[in-house]
Design a protein around this motif. Sequence first.
Motif, PDB file in Angstrom:
ATOM      1  N   ALA A 269       0.837  -1.204   0.000  1.00 32.02           N
ATOM      2  CA  ALA A 269       0.000   0.000   0.000  1.00 32.02           C
ATOM      3  C   ALA A 269       0.875   1.259   0.000  1.00 32.02           C
ATOM      4  CB  ALA A 269      -0.928  -0.006   1.219  1.00 32.02           C
ATOM      5  N   TYR A 270       1.911   1.262   0.826  1.00 28.53           N
ATOM      6  CA  TYR A 270       2.786   2.436   0.923  1.00 28.53           C
ATOM      7  C   TYR A 270       3.488   2.711  -0.418  1.00 28.53           C
ATOM      8  CZ  TYR A 270       6.253   5.730   2.618  1.00 28.53           C
ATOM      9  OH  TYR A 270       7.022   6.857   2.788  1.00 28.53           O
ATOM     10  N   ALA A 271       4.047   1.645  -0.992  1.00 27.83           N
ATOM     11  CA  ALA A 271       4.802   1.825  -2.242  1.00 27.83           C
ATOM     12  C   ALA A 271       3.878   2.309  -3.365  1.00 27.83           C
ATOM     13  CB  ALA A 271       5.489   0.515  -2.626  1.00 27.83           C
ATOM     14  N   LEU A 272       2.658   1.780  -3.396  1.00 28.84           N
ATOM     15  CA  LEU A 272       1.713   2.202  -4.441  1.00 28.84           C
ATOM     16  C   LEU A 272       1.261   3.645  -4.220  1.00 28.84           C
ATOM     17  CD1 LEU A 272      -0.786  -0.727  -5.155  1.00 28.84           C
ATOM     18  CD2 LEU A 272       0.481   0.602  -6.847  1.00 28.84           C
ATOM     19  N   GLU A 273       1.038   3.998  -2.959  1.00 24.83           N
ATOM     20  CA  GLU A 273       0.583   5.350  -2.663  1.00 24.83           C
ATOM     21  C   GLU A 273       1.638   6.379  -3.077  1.00 24.83           C
ATOM     22  OE1 GLU A 273      -0.611   5.953   1.403  1.00 24.83           O
ATOM     23  OE2 GLU A 273      -1.385   7.956   0.959  1.00 24.83           O
ATOM     24  N   HIS A 274       2.897   6.086  -2.711  1.00 20.33           N
ATOM     25  CA  HIS A 274       3.962   7.065  -2.948  1.00 20.33           C
ATOM     26  C   HIS A 274       4.755   6.784  -4.221  1.00 20.33           C
ATOM     27  CE1 HIS A 274       3.210   8.773   1.020  1.00 20.33           C
ATOM     28  NE2 HIS A 274       3.078   7.511   1.429  1.00 20.33           N
ATOM     29  N   MET A 275       4.414   5.712  -4.907  1.00 19.51           N
ATOM     30  CA  MET A 275       5.150   5.275  -6.107  1.00 19.51           C
ATOM     31  C   MET A 275       6.668   5.270  -5.839  1.00 19.51           C
ATOM     32  SD  MET A 275       2.965   4.271  -8.271  1.00 19.51           S
ATOM     33  CE  MET A 275       3.455   4.250  -9.973  1.00 19.51           C
ATOM     34  N   THR A 276       7.019   4.657  -4.695  1.00 17.62           N
ATOM     35  CA  THR A 276       8.435   4.555  -4.321  1.00 17.62           C
ATOM     36  C   THR A 276       8.939   3.155  -4.649  1.00 17.62           C
ATOM     37  OG1 THR A 276       7.779   3.847  -2.138  1.00 17.62           O
ATOM     38  CG2 THR A 276       8.319   6.175  -2.391  1.00 17.62           C
ATOM     39  N   ASN A 277      10.222   2.935  -4.364  1.00 18.39           N
ATOM     40  CA  ASN A 277      10.836   1.619  -4.564  1.00 18.39           C
ATOM     41  C   ASN A 277      10.667   1.123  -5.996  1.00 18.39           C
ATOM     42  OD1 ASN A 277      11.446   1.719  -1.911  1.00 18.39           O
ATOM     43  ND2 ASN A 277      10.155   0.023  -1.273  1.00 18.39           N
ATOM     44  N   THR A 278      10.765   2.050  -6.946  1.00 21.21           N
ATOM     45  CA  THR A 278      10.686   1.618  -8.340  1.00 21.21           C
ATOM     46  C   THR A 278      12.040   1.019  -8.740  1.00 21.21           C
ATOM     47  OG1 THR A 278      11.325   3.817  -9.064  1.00 21.21           O
ATOM     48  CG2 THR A 278       8.959   3.346  -8.978  1.00 21.21           C
ATOM     49  N   VAL A 279      12.011   0.057  -9.648  1.00 16.94           N
ATOM     50  CA  VAL A 279      13.255  -0.554 -10.127  1.00 16.94           C
ATOM     51  C   VAL A 279      13.804   0.320 -11.246  1.00 16.94           C
ATOM     52  CG1 VAL A 279      14.287  -2.620 -11.172  1.00 16.94           C
ATOM     53  CG2 VAL A 279      12.355  -2.851  -9.580  1.00 16.94           C
ATOM     54  N   GLU A 280      15.035   0.776 -11.072  1.00 12.99           N
ATOM     55  CA  GLU A 280      15.676   1.617 -12.087  1.00 12.99           C
ATOM     56  C   GLU A 280      16.938   0.913 -12.584  1.00 12.99           C
ATOM     57  OE1 GLU A 280      13.940   4.158 -12.907  1.00 12.99           O
ATOM     58  OE2 GLU A 280      12.666   4.314 -11.124  1.00 12.99           O
ATOM     59  N   MET A 281      17.225   1.080 -13.854  1.00 11.61           N
ATOM     60  CA  MET A 281      18.411   0.419 -14.393  1.00 11.61           C
ATOM     61  C   MET A 281      18.943   1.212 -15.589  1.00 11.61           C
ATOM     62  SD  MET A 281      18.577  -3.517 -15.521  1.00 11.61           S
ATOM     63  CE  MET A 281      17.632  -3.912 -14.076  1.00 11.61           C
ATOM     64  N   GLU A 282      20.260   1.283 -15.698  1.00 13.23           N
ATOM     65  CA  GLU A 282      20.825   1.980 -16.858  1.00 13.23           C
ATOM     66  C   GLU A 282      20.476   1.201 -18.116  1.00 13.23           C
ATOM     67  OE1 GLU A 282      24.906   2.946 -16.615  1.00 13.23           O
ATOM     68  OE2 GLU A 282      24.585   4.187 -14.821  1.00 13.23           O
ATOM     69  N   GLU A 283      20.193   1.943 -19.188  1.00 13.09           N
ATOM     70  CA  GLU A 283      19.709   1.298 -20.413  1.00 13.09           C
ATOM     71  C   GLU A 283      20.738   0.313 -20.987  1.00 13.09           C
ATOM     72  OE1 GLU A 283      16.866   0.922 -21.456  1.00 13.09           O
ATOM     73  OE2 GLU A 283      16.942   0.519 -23.599  1.00 13.09           O
TER      74      GLU A 283
END
Length: 300
Positions: A269-283
């Motif tokens: 719920a927290y991650a969805l609310e704040h759109m945090t903890n997204t997976v990022e990666m260099e192209e």
Amino acid sequence: MSTLDKINQLKQERDAVILAHYYVNDEVQAIADYVGDSFYLSKIATSVEAKTIVFCGVSFMGESAKILNPEKTVIMPDKTADCPMAHMADIEKINQVRKEYKDVAVVCYINSTAELKTYSDVCVTSSNALKIVKALPNQHIFFIPDEHLGRYVAAQAPEKHFIFNDGFCHVHKSITQRSVAKTKEAHPGAEILVHPECTGEITAMADYVGSTSGIIEYAAKSSAEEFIICTELGVLYELKAKNPGKRFYSAGESQCCPDMKLITLEKIAYALEHMTNTVEMEEEMRLRANRPLERMLELG
Ligand code: 13P
Ligand code: SF4
């Protein structure tokens, strides 16, 4: 508002879908849109239409979803949930083996970091490893990072020459021959269902060896009524739901993956609310890690 209502509302607002592995907590499996083994989840990740994927599992799973779907937002409810085995291979050793065996294929279990994938020729999961290894034209196979899955596959592909790595899953390695034998003694009619991350001593005792999905399917089809489960015990949620009349016993005392259990409804719920903890990666890294994953999807 309950956490569950909050998650459902946020799913609509964020156009999100929830994927969960069979090892996460029961209440997380219960609210997921898709629950499955690693192969199923990586295939599903490429076919869902939602813009956001919430991946309830460990980091290599979220990373794989991002690698395969760069245009989607992939959220890990707890970014510290990591698989120790995913780090248990060494780039130097890969380079050394490549020098030694010119036609070697570096076969990388999906339980691996994105970086390790970039040094590999093809990825596999426990449900497709044998099929993929047999389909490869290469004679020499360097199997990383899991030694036990590697040895299990090698025993069924005697036409290939394998080089093993010394990675392992601490959860599956903790299951001992002694404890399985003791459980069998107490339940002589029970079939022994084993994940191939277990040691060779345990796979040798099995009535069935397979991925988490394979174990669940086998138990549903089998005429046996009792089963000894040699994998992480999160699978009991689905096993019990599908087979209300059957009985399941654990084979050890520590069949719990602490990383998988870090995922909770509150964190989703927290991650969805704040759109945090997204997976990022260099192209550049993503593109290189994508090759072995795509090859797995083609061959698997
Ligand atoms: P499968 O679900 O693919 O059998 O994998 C087990 C596992 O250890 C995932 O971390
Ligand atoms: Fe990794 Fe083992 Fe946990 Fe699977 S069960 S995520 S292989 S530590």
